[in-house]
Motif scaffolding. Structure first.
Motif, PDB file in Angstrom:
ATOM      1  N   LEU A  57       0.167  -1.156  -0.500  1.00 52.07           N
ATOM      2  CA  LEU A  57      -0.691  -2.014   0.456  1.00 52.07           C
ATOM      3  C   LEU A  57      -1.071  -0.925   1.383  1.00 52.07           C
ATOM      4  O   LEU A  57      -2.372  -0.790   1.751  1.00 52.07           O
ATOM      5  CB  LEU A  57      -0.045  -2.899   1.250  1.00 52.07           C
ATOM      6  CG  LEU A  57      -0.516  -3.792   2.295  1.00 52.07           C
ATOM      7  CD1 LEU A  57      -1.551  -4.570   1.722  1.00 52.07           C
ATOM      8  CD2 LEU A  57       0.357  -4.500   3.246  1.00 52.07           C
ATOM      9  N   ALA A  58      -0.302   0.164   1.910  1.00 46.16           N
ATOM     10  CA  ALA A  58      -0.740   1.140   2.718  1.00 46.16           C
ATOM     11  C   ALA A  58      -2.001   2.102   2.057  1.00 46.16           C
ATOM     12  O   ALA A  58      -2.965   2.280   2.908  1.00 46.16           O
ATOM     13  CB  ALA A  58       0.385   1.887   3.150  1.00 46.16           C
ATOM     14  N   GLY A  70       1.581   1.074   7.831  1.00 45.80           N
ATOM     15  CA  GLY A  70       2.198   0.515   6.539  1.00 45.80           C
ATOM     16  C   GLY A  70       3.018   1.501   5.779  1.00 45.80           C
ATOM     17  O   GLY A  70       4.080   1.136   5.134  1.00 45.80           O
ATOM     18  N   TYR A  71       2.538   2.935   6.024  1.00 42.71           N
ATOM     19  CA  TYR A  71       3.483   4.044   5.279  1.00 42.71           C
ATOM     20  C   TYR A  71       4.969   3.965   5.716  1.00 42.71           C
ATOM     21  O   TYR A  71       5.991   4.157   5.093  1.00 42.71           O
ATOM     22  CB  TYR A  71       2.910   5.177   5.240  1.00 42.71           C
ATOM     23  CG  TYR A  71       1.753   5.394   3.936  1.00 42.71           C
ATOM     24  CD1 TYR A  71       1.751   5.036   2.854  1.00 42.71           C
ATOM     25  CD2 TYR A  71       0.496   5.641   4.557  1.00 42.71           C
ATOM     26  CE1 TYR A  71       0.687   5.133   1.843  1.00 42.71           C
ATOM     27  CE2 TYR A  71      -0.472   5.894   3.705  1.00 42.71           C
ATOM     28  CZ  TYR A  71      -0.382   5.609   2.396  1.00 42.71           C
ATOM     29  OH  TYR A  71      -1.343   5.702   1.308  1.00 42.71           O
ATOM     30  N   GLU A  72       4.877   3.930   7.156  1.00 39.40           N
ATOM     31  CA  GLU A  72       6.158   4.000   7.959  1.00 39.40           C
ATOM     32  C   GLU A  72       7.177   2.902   7.416  1.00 39.40           C
ATOM     33  O   GLU A  72       8.477   3.127   7.324  1.00 39.40           O
ATOM     34  CB  GLU A  72       6.036   4.096   9.485  1.00 39.40           C
ATOM     35  CG  GLU A  72       5.238   5.125  10.011  1.00 39.40           C
ATOM     36  CD  GLU A  72       4.965   5.240  11.542  1.00 39.40           C
ATOM     37  OE1 GLU A  72       4.926   4.166  12.078  1.00 39.40           O
ATOM     38  OE2 GLU A  72       4.680   6.259  12.009  1.00 39.40           O
ATOM     39  N   LYS A  73       6.383   1.648   7.237  1.00 41.65           N
ATOM     40  CA  LYS A  73       7.453   0.566   6.938  1.00 41.65           C
ATOM     41  C   LYS A  73       7.812   0.896   5.505  1.00 41.65           C
ATOM     42  O   LYS A  73       8.820   0.539   5.282  1.00 41.65           O
ATOM     43  CB  LYS A  73       6.394  -0.893   6.868  1.00 41.65           C
ATOM     44  CG  LYS A  73       7.353  -2.055   6.490  1.00 41.65           C
ATOM     45  CD  LYS A  73       6.421  -3.178   6.612  1.00 41.65           C
ATOM     46  CE  LYS A  73       6.997  -4.144   7.511  1.00 41.65           C
ATOM     47  NZ  LYS A  73       6.236  -5.511   7.674  1.00 41.65           N
ATOM     48  N   ILE A  90       5.716   8.657  -0.323  1.00 42.30           N
ATOM     49  CA  ILE A  90       5.010   7.913   0.847  1.00 42.30           C
ATOM     50  C   ILE A  90       5.186   8.716   1.931  1.00 42.30           C
ATOM     51  O   ILE A  90       4.156   8.726   2.883  1.00 42.30           O
ATOM     52  CB  ILE A  90       6.300   6.866   1.530  1.00 42.30           C
ATOM     53  CG1 ILE A  90       6.237   5.616   0.292  1.00 42.30           C
ATOM     54  CG2 ILE A  90       5.945   6.206   2.795  1.00 42.30           C
ATOM     55  CD1 ILE A  90       7.376   4.750   0.276  1.00 42.30           C
ATOM     56  N   ALA A  91       5.893   9.716   2.325  1.00 41.73           N
ATOM     57  CA  ALA A  91       5.812  10.530   3.431  1.00 41.73           C
ATOM     58  C   ALA A  91       4.838  11.677   3.173  1.00 41.73           C
ATOM     59  O   ALA A  91       4.097  11.997   3.965  1.00 41.73           O
ATOM     60  CB  ALA A  91       7.237  11.383   3.690  1.00 41.73           C
ATOM     61  N   TYR A  92       4.613  12.067   1.740  1.00 42.01           N
ATOM     62  CA  TYR A  92       3.334  12.649   1.787  1.00 42.01           C
ATOM     63  C   TYR A  92       2.123  12.118   1.927  1.00 42.01           C
ATOM     64  O   TYR A  92       1.171  12.839   2.694  1.00 42.01           O
ATOM     65  CB  TYR A  92       3.221  13.280   0.181  1.00 42.01           C
ATOM     66  CG  TYR A  92       2.112  14.172  -0.248  1.00 42.01           C
ATOM     67  CD1 TYR A  92       1.672  15.220   0.087  1.00 42.01           C
ATOM     68  CD2 TYR A  92       1.058  13.417  -1.064  1.00 42.01           C
ATOM     69  CE1 TYR A  92       0.582  16.066  -0.401  1.00 42.01           C
ATOM     70  CE2 TYR A  92       0.132  13.816  -1.270  1.00 42.01           C
ATOM     71  CZ  TYR A  92      -0.345  15.257  -1.086  1.00 42.01           C
ATOM     72  OH  TYR A  92      -1.510  15.878  -1.385  1.00 42.01           O
ATOM     73  N   SER A  93       1.828  10.900   1.313  1.00 43.95           N
ATOM     74  CA  SER A  93       0.716  10.106   1.576  1.00 43.95           C
ATOM     75  C   SER A  93       0.452  10.066   3.236  1.00 43.95           C
ATOM     76  O   SER A  93      -0.616  10.087   3.744  1.00 43.95           O
ATOM     77  CB  SER A  93       0.626   8.920   1.130  1.00 43.95           C
ATOM     78  OG  SER A  93       0.585   8.894  -0.175  1.00 43.95           O
ATOM     79  N   MET A  94       1.539   9.736   4.165  1.00 38.24           N
ATOM     80  CA  MET A  94       1.378   9.488   5.377  1.00 38.24           C
ATOM     81  C   MET A  94       1.127  10.897   5.995  1.00 38.24           C
ATOM     82  O   MET A  94       0.049  10.726   6.834  1.00 38.24           O
ATOM     83  CB  MET A  94       2.697   8.980   5.974  1.00 38.24           C
ATOM     84  CG  MET A  94       2.603   8.611   7.345  1.00 38.24           C
ATOM     85  SD  MET A  94       4.094   7.537   8.056  1.00 38.24           S
ATOM     86  CE  MET A  94       5.403   8.114   7.062  1.00 38.24           C
TER      87      MET A  94
END
Length: 143
Positions: A57-58, A70-73, A90-94
């Protein structure tokens, strides 16, 4: 592990979202995005809740600040199930988005966390991307 039915739905929606984006089909994109968001919210706080659906979704959230939220969630859900693969990606994308917004310190922190969690994964390409982005951000002169 993500529910197979949900995984297939999320994967199919992500492919359709990419097609809609590539074809500049705004109406279809928004309808598909709403469908993906509904899957996430319908499954939240159930045994079918999984970081992968939130990460996806993020990935398709257009407003960068909303995508980061969204990435934090998704990251919190990955941490809760100790999924190193998801924690790393996720941490990389954020961090990529944070870097784009000029939030260098936050991006570096996420990349450092991603580097730690990526020690337990097999994806060498992701490990290299984390390393390269971290190195490039740490080499930037301070303002």
């Amino acid at each position: 592990m993500i529910n197979t039915k949900i995984y297939q739905a999320v994967y199919s929606l992500s492919e359709q979202l990419m097609d809609a984006a590539n074809n500049d089909d705004r109406d279809t994109f928004e309808a598909l995005y709403s469908e993906l968001k509904a899957i996430c919210t319908d499954n939240e706080y159930t045994d079918k809740d999984h970081p992968e659906q939130w990460e996806t979704l993020a990935d398709f959230t257009e407003e960068l600040k909303d995508a980061i939220a969204g990435y934090e969630k998704a990251l919190q859900k990955a941490i809760a199930i100790d999924s190193k693969d998801h924690m790393s990606s996720i941490a990389y994308s954020m961090a990529r988005m944070q870097a784009e917004l000029g939030q260098t310190d936050a991006a570096i922190k996420n990349l450092q966390d991603a580097k730690i969690s990526s020690k337990k994964i097999e994806d060498k390409e992701l490990k290299a991307e984390i390393h390269d982005l971290l190195a490039s951000l740490q080499d930037q002169p301070e303002n």
